[in-house]
Design an enzyme around this catalytic site. Structure first.
Site, short mmCIF file in Angstrom:
data_model
loop_
_atom_site.label_atom_id
_atom_site.label_comp_id
_atom_site.label_asym_id
_atom_site.label_seq_id
_atom_site.Cartn_x
_atom_site.Cartn_y
_atom_site.Cartn_z
N HIS A 80 -26.50 20.88 -70.24
CA HIS A 80 -27.07 21.50 -71.93
C HIS A 80 -28.47 21.18 -71.66
O HIS A 80 -29.07 20.45 -70.90
CB HIS A 80 -26.37 20.29 -72.78
CG HIS A 80 -26.77 20.65 -74.17
ND1 HIS A 80 -28.36 20.43 -74.57
CD2 HIS A 80 -26.32 21.12 -75.15
CE1 HIS A 80 -28.14 20.67 -76.04
NE2 HIS A 80 -27.01 21.09 -76.40
N LYS B 98 -20.91 13.53 -82.96
CA LYS B 98 -19.84 14.31 -82.33
C LYS B 98 -18.59 13.34 -82.16
O LYS B 98 -17.64 13.72 -81.40
CB LYS B 98 -20.25 14.54 -80.75
CG LYS B 98 -21.38 15.67 -80.91
CD LYS B 98 -21.66 16.33 -79.73
CE LYS B 98 -22.77 17.05 -79.19
NZ LYS B 98 -22.78 18.41 -80.01
N1 C6P Z 1 -24.19 20.37 -78.17
C1 C6P Z 1 -22.89 22.29 -78.91
O1 C6P Z 1 -22.46 22.58 -79.91
P1 C6P Z 1 -27.32 16.38 -79.71
O2 C6P Z 1 -27.90 17.65 -80.51
O3 C6P Z 1 -28.71 15.36 -79.37
O4 C6P Z 1 -26.35 15.47 -80.63
O5 C6P Z 1 -26.67 16.56 -78.49
C2 C6P Z 1 -27.19 17.38 -77.43
C3 C6P Z 1 -26.20 17.56 -76.41
C4 C6P Z 1 -26.46 17.18 -75.15
N2 C6P Z 1 -25.29 17.16 -74.15
C5 C6P Z 1 -24.34 18.16 -74.42
C6 C6P Z 1 -23.43 18.23 -73.34
C7 C6P Z 1 -23.97 18.82 -75.72
O6 C6P Z 1 -22.81 19.39 -75.91
C8 C6P Z 1 -25.23 18.51 -76.72
C9 C6P Z 1 -25.08 19.19 -78.10
C10 C6P Z 1 -23.80 21.15 -79.15
O7 C6P Z 1 -22.32 22.27 -78.04
C11 C6P Z 1 -25.00 21.48 -79.80
S1 C6P Z 1 -25.85 22.47 -79.12
#
Ligand code: C6P
Length: 408
Positions: free
Chosen positions: A125, A228
């Protein structure tokens, strides 16, 4: 495996799942973006404001002490959930992104030198790419990327070749948000540790699906987001092995993270407070602890088993549709089904599904380099949680067939 409850009674715990679109129940298949919250989690935040609201670690008065006790008890609930050795190794953050930035900043200030390497995988990501690029930019270190095969799996021999004494940290995702691939992080950590290389695991997409044991994994850092895992947004966890957290400088300066301040010099507080400047997201911590109690009530093994069933049912269901091109067909996957429709744009497919009351995510999923690897601009992504049902997957199948009829 614990839960003997019916899926209807479990779904009744989630107010948002009672929504409808037109005459039909609304179908929420965007759980990788954020999960829905059970009533007990919503109540925890409300009860905090109604009965305990005050600042933590600051007051001698009763309310502040009770709020502090509840806040610190949340830390212990989270510690037990991820099997950290000590509660001071559990740092409260704003989320996964913030946790990775804290570590990358620490490495750029205290560890990385010109010519050192930071190793990540090709399925990260953006939040596990950009902070490391910034750290490399500041220090003259070099970002190296483990390549993937066409199924969306790490090519392990290539990983081993890239693992050299020049690597100062390996940062890898446990479950890919865009493909669903489950990476063999335990094995990767063991291989990295043979060379003394520390490992950060991005658990944003694993903590809600799989049993997490940071000591068994032997992870040096493990990050995830509360939202999440059925809890509030704006709150997350950075687990760090105490020896590592002691070595890294604080990320932000301010209240709470200090021991003593003079205009000449500041000494820093002990763990975990060294990394927790300012008034924290108190109800975020309480809500994550409550979400963990909820998960433990159902049983994480029950959750994992149910989601495996849903994913294989959905995979087989979509395999019946000739226009579907799956993206990410790893042997070991969790809860994410990414695909494209031949001769259709992913955004159009998502929009037509939305019109039929089905929430999926479309686009690059904050993983543009991964999309470049597959030569596509994006995918349609359906992501499941334990509260989803095979009936919803059947409705999704029918809606997708109708959408394809309109598009191609
Ligand atoms: N993925 C998705 O729709 P945050 O935004 O800090 O809570 O998480 C970031 C993040 C980091 N690593 C992975 C593997 C993720 O999936 C995510 C967030 C969401 O896939 C929003 S882009």
């Amino acid at each position: 495996m614990i839960s003997t409850r019916t899926i209807e009674s479990i779904r009744a715990d989630f107010p948002l799942l009672q929504r409808t679109q037109g005459k039909n129940p609304y179908i929420y298949f965007d759980n990788a973006a954020t999960t829905q919250k059970p009533r007990s989690v919503l109540d925890a935040a409300r009860v905090y404001y109604e009965t305990l609201n005050s600042n933590v670690h600051r007051g001698v008065h009763m309310l502040s002490q009770q709020a502090t006790d509840a806040f610190e008890e949340s830390r212990r609930v989270i510690q037990r959930f991820i099997h950290a050795k000590e509660d001071r190794e559990v740092i409260f953050t704003k989320g996964t992104t913030n946790g990775i930035n804290i570590v990358a900043h620490g490495f750029s200030r205290a560890i990385l030198k010109p010519g050192d390497e930071v190793l990540i995988s090709g399925m990260e990501h953006h939040s596990n790419i950009v902070p490391w690029q910034m750290a490399c930019e500041y220090t003259g270190a070099v970002l190296k990327v483990i390549p993937l095969n066409d199924r969306g799996e790490i090519i392990y021999e290539e990983f081993l070749k890239l693992l050299t004494p020049r690597v100062k940290i390996l940062a890898v995702v446990q479950v890919s948000n865009a493909l669903g691939t489950v990476n063999p992080v335990k094995e990767m950590i063991a291989d990295a540790h043979r060379l003394g290389i520390p490992v950060l695991v991005d658990g944003a997409q694993s903590t809600q699906h799989l049993r997490v044991d940071v000591q068994d994994l032997d992870a040096d850092f493990f990050v995830f987001s509360g939202h999440k895992v059925f809890a509030a947004t704006g709150f997350g966890i950075l687990y760090g092995r105490a020896e590592w957290l002691d070595k890294l400088p604080p990320y932000e300066g301010g209240g709470e993270m200090i021991k003593e301040v003079t205009f000449e010099k500041t000494t820093y507080n002990e763990l975990p407070f060294k990394f927790e400047a300012g008034t924290p997201h108190i109800e975020g911590a309480l809500s994550l602890a409550e979400a963990i109690r909820y998960i433990e009530g159902l049983g994480i093994d029950f959750i994992a088993a149910r989601e495996t069933e849903l994913l294989s049912y959905a995979t087989e269901s979509l395999a019946q549709i000739p226009e579907v091109i799956p993206v990410g067909t790893a042997a070991h996957k969790a809860s994410v089904l990414s695909f494209n429709i031949r001769n259709a744009h992913h955004l159009d497919v998502g929009t037509l599904l939305d019109k039929q009351g089905i929430a999926v995510r479309t686009g690059h999923h904050c993983a543009q380099p991964l999309m470049q690897r597959f030569g596509i601009p994006g995918t349609v992504r359906a992501s499941f949680a334990f509260y989803n049902t095979t009936a919803e997957i059947d409705a999704f199948h029918q809606a997708l067939v109708r959408s394809i009829g309109m598009l191609v």
